[in-house]
Design an enzyme around this catalytic site. Structure first.
Site, short mmCIF file in Angstrom:
data_model
loop_
_atom_site.label_atom_id
_atom_site.label_comp_id
_atom_site.label_asym_id
_atom_site.label_seq_id
_atom_site.Cartn_x
_atom_site.Cartn_y
_atom_site.Cartn_z
N ALA A 78 44.83 92.60 22.35
CA ALA A 78 44.98 93.63 21.39
C ALA A 78 44.76 93.47 19.80
O ALA A 78 45.31 92.38 19.63
CB ALA A 78 46.27 94.18 21.98
N GLU A 91 51.80 87.16 25.25
CA GLU A 91 52.44 88.20 24.52
C GLU A 91 53.82 87.82 24.54
O GLU A 91 54.46 88.31 23.47
CB GLU A 91 52.30 89.26 25.33
#
Ligand code: T1G
Length: 684
Positions: free
Chosen positions: A65, A127
């Site tokens: 992202a 992440e």
């Protein structure tokens, strides 16, 4: 056909190819998501299209992202909305992977029906390194592909796996030749025309009783204080017991909790701070650099050997110079042993060890560095020793060679001044163990040429270090702040705390080890000159007792044969006697006082460093302390942490400490100015 500024749609017979080109890493920005969604819709609607390839140009497949969008309103289609579009495709979609398919990038590939990759590709869900969890279905889909154990390790550790491993566990369906990814993916897609469209979400996910709890317990120490690994474990655990869409909602709930939490803010700060550090004031992008093809390292001791390894690891030949044959032999054997340890952990092959050892030549003749582009000294930390060596190097090294000192504290300009080439002298301060610690303080001398500086900044990346450019002062950035902290730690012990009290508080703050345990590890006698010993601290007293730390079986602590530490009654008595010798009546010292005096002394020194321009920006100081001294990354670094506490509160506490403990706590004028302006270090 150009769909938008970053997305193209082409046809290769019955196969549509959706290509994204969004430098630098094809992050899944709003433009990328919009382009891919529109391209997919067009491919679905085109009756002649029987299969679709999703591929990226540039250095990598989607690297996740777009981190710069976090905290801003979501622009649709969101990543999850794009995933639904791809996952519900009426035709087979093949993700074509090169570079690093990371985070949301891999999660997007997981909703494609197939994944092909070139062997050099890596796939991962990092992440957790940003204090987050894979928030686009990674916690639910990855375990359904690679199994729960491997998925938990990949997500909580955040390390990517090579494409070959991914293929062996079914994360990649086929490896295609390097440099032929597009062709290979199209051929693979063609084979899949008409095949049933299976979705990973429809695969079963079953947990063995106690399986997740066992993983949690086995990694409790590793994930101490960290929020993201626990949330990831919980998302997998909860998700297995509920329908997929509910599990996706649970994952989103846990993701949002992390995103709003302090640890993710800190870790995202750290991510950008490390990259910002490479942007040096007064160093225009594109400043010409010098090729570094041969390096000389003077000194084959612990530091010299570790430094040399960094260059051999990067494929750069090294001439390692010692004054005695036995020292050289020992240095080279330590290097080989380090490589063999890495091989035992599966990080190196035997062939790679030999390749690297072949790059490491040893010699007793200083003249042998005459052809080197860069010579780094890692000799005894004493000014006259270093100056003498630089005079000799100045005569031996080729005219355009860069001469670097690995000094930890000493005045770089005084070293440069004895050469005829001060503009080619720079500090390259590595941290022990130099082949492991990521930090490289790049010390800019008053006369260091910008081209030399640019070369050093580029070299840091080449040898996979986090380079931070710092000014020339005693201890530069890291050690200057460490000295401030240690002065307080010593004072606290003289006043009434025991070394293990200070260590407990600093460890509880989040450091891996307290200052006294660290001293025992490094060796109390490092830098100690017996003849000059005046026993100015307990450390000297212990040294004079022959208690040099772990290597001598005891220092502040006693150690058993497995190096388990217990507070030493001998050290305790030495502390008590030393307080008496100083005429100090010992008192009870609270944990809060220990923490504030140690940590705020560092923050105040960091503010002075920033105010003097020794560090360019507050985040550089954070980067130094996280990568060189073990400041807990999830607290963002000393300056980020101080901003989080609020500088007004920091200023009040400093003033109170100044009243109680003197000038060491006189607030830096920068802190006073920032508080008056309602600003933080981030605005400095
Ligand atoms: N978003 C925005 N910018 C990014 C970025 C990202 N994901 N990754 C890198 N950049 C920028 C970086 O700031 C730098 O900018 C430039 O790209 C080159 O990066 C929903 C929520 C891909 C291995 O954690 O690990 O997906 O300084 O210097 O050394 O579950 O970048 O040039 O202006 O690092 O070759 C998950 C993070 C996101 C990957 C390349 N993805 N990136 O390394 O270049 S969260 C990541 C990296 C997510 C989903 C969740 C590395 C790299 P500038 P660089 P590099």
């Amino acid at each position: 056909m150009q769909i938008n500024e970053v997305t193209r749609l082409d046809r290769d017979d019955q196969v549509a190819v959706v290509t994204v080109a969004s430098p630098p890493v094809n992050a899944l920005s709003a433009a990328v998501r919009t382009g891919v969604a529109e391209a997919m819709a067009m491919a679905y609607a085109d009756a002649e299209v029987q299969a679709i390839v999703l591929i990226c140009e540039g250095r990598t497949f989607f690297a996740g992202a777009d981190i710069t969008e976090f905290g801003k309103p979501v622009v649709e289609p969101s990543l999850r909305q794009l995933q639904v579009i791809v996952e519900d495709a009426p035709k087979p979609v093949v993700a074509a992977i090169h570079g690093t398919a990371l985070g949301g990038g891999l999660e997007l590939a997981l909703v494609a029906h197939y994944r092909v990759a070139v062997p050099s590709a890596k796939l991962g869900l990092p992440e957790a390194k940003l204090g987050l969890l894979p928030g686009a279905g990674g916690t639910q889909r990855l375990p359904r592909v690679v199994g729960v154990e491997r998925a938990l390790e990949m997500m909580t550790g955040g390390e990517p796996i090579p494409a070959a491993d991914a293929e062996s566990v079914g994360l990649v369906d086929r490896l295609v030749p390097e440099g032929a990814l597009r062709e290979g993916a199209i051929a693979f897609a063609r084979e899949r025309i008409g095949a049933p469209l299976e979705k990973i979400r429809d695969r079963p996910l079953s947990l063995r009783p106690g399986q997740v709890e066992a993983f949690r317990q086995a990694n409790a120490k590793r994930f101490r204080n960290l929020a993201a690994p626990e949330a990831i474990i919980r998302s997998v655990e909860d998700g297995a017991a509920i329908p997929f869409d509910e599990a996706m909602a649970r994952e989103r709930e846990l993701f949002n909790e992390l995103l709003a939490g302090p640890q993710s803010a800190a870790l995202r700060h750290v991510f950008f701070a490390e990259r910002q550090a490479a942007k040096v004031d007064g160093l225009p992008k594109g400043t010409p650099t010098r090729p570094i093809t041969h390096v000389g390292v003077i000194g084959a001791g612990t530091m010299g050997g570790g430094i040399a390894m960094n260059f051999a690891n990067a494929g750069i030949p090294v001439m390692l110079v010692e004054t005695r044959a036995d020292a050289l032999e020992r240095g080279l054997s330590v290097i080989r042993r380090n490589y063999e340890n890495s091989a035992r952990k599966g990080k190196l092959t035997a062939a790679q060890i030999e390749e690297r050892m072949a790059l490491l030549q040893g010699t007793l003749a200083l003249d042998e560095v005459a052809a080197c582009d860069l010579v780094i000294e890692a000799v005894f930390e004493q000014m006259d020793v270093k100056q003498d060596l630089f005079r000799r190097l100045d005569r031996i090294a080729k005219p355009d060679a860069i001469l670097a000192s690995n000094t930890s504290y000493l005045d770089l300009d005084a070293i440069a001044a004895v050469t005829s080439r001060p503009e080619q002298v720079i500090g390259l301060h590595f941290f022990s163990p130099a082949n492991v610690m990521r930090l490289l303080e790049i010390v800019r001398g008053a006369k260091t040429d910008v081209g030399v500086l640019a070369t050093a900044v580029e070299l840091a990346k080449t040898i996979r270090k986090v380079g931070v450019v710092v000014g020339n002062c005693y201890g530069f950035v890291g050690n200057r702040m460490l000295a401030a902290r240690h002065a307080q730690a010593e004072a606290l012990v003289n006043e009434g705390a025991m070394p293990w009290d200070v260590d407990r508080v600093i460890h509880g703050f989040g450091f891996g080890m307290g200052p006294f345990a660290m001293r025992d590890l490094v060796g109390l006698d490092v830098g100690w000159v017996r003849e000059k010993s005046t026993a100015s601290t307990v450390r000297e007293v212990l040294n004079e007792m022959g208690r040099h730390g772990q290597k001598s079986g005891g220092g502040y602590y006693d150690y058993d044969d497995r190096r388990n530490a217990t507070p030493s009654p001998i050290a305790e008595q030495a502390v008590i006697d030393f307080s008496a010798k100083l005429g100090i009546e010992r008192r009870a010292v609270s944990d809060d006082e220990i923490r504030d005096r140690c940590i705020l002394a560092m923050v105040n020194e960091g503010a002075k460093i920033l105010d003097e321009g020794i560090a360019q920006r507050a985040s550089d100081i954070d980067t130094v302390w996280i990568n060189g001294y073990g400041w807990p990354p999830y607290l963002g670094g000393p300056m980020f942490w101080a901003d989080r506490q609020g500088l007004p509160a920091i200023l009040d506490r400093l003033r109170a400490l100044q009243a109680a403990h003197g000038e060491a706590f006189r607030p830096s004028p920068l802190i006073e100015r920032l508080v008056a302006e309602g600003k933080g270090f981030a605005d400095a």
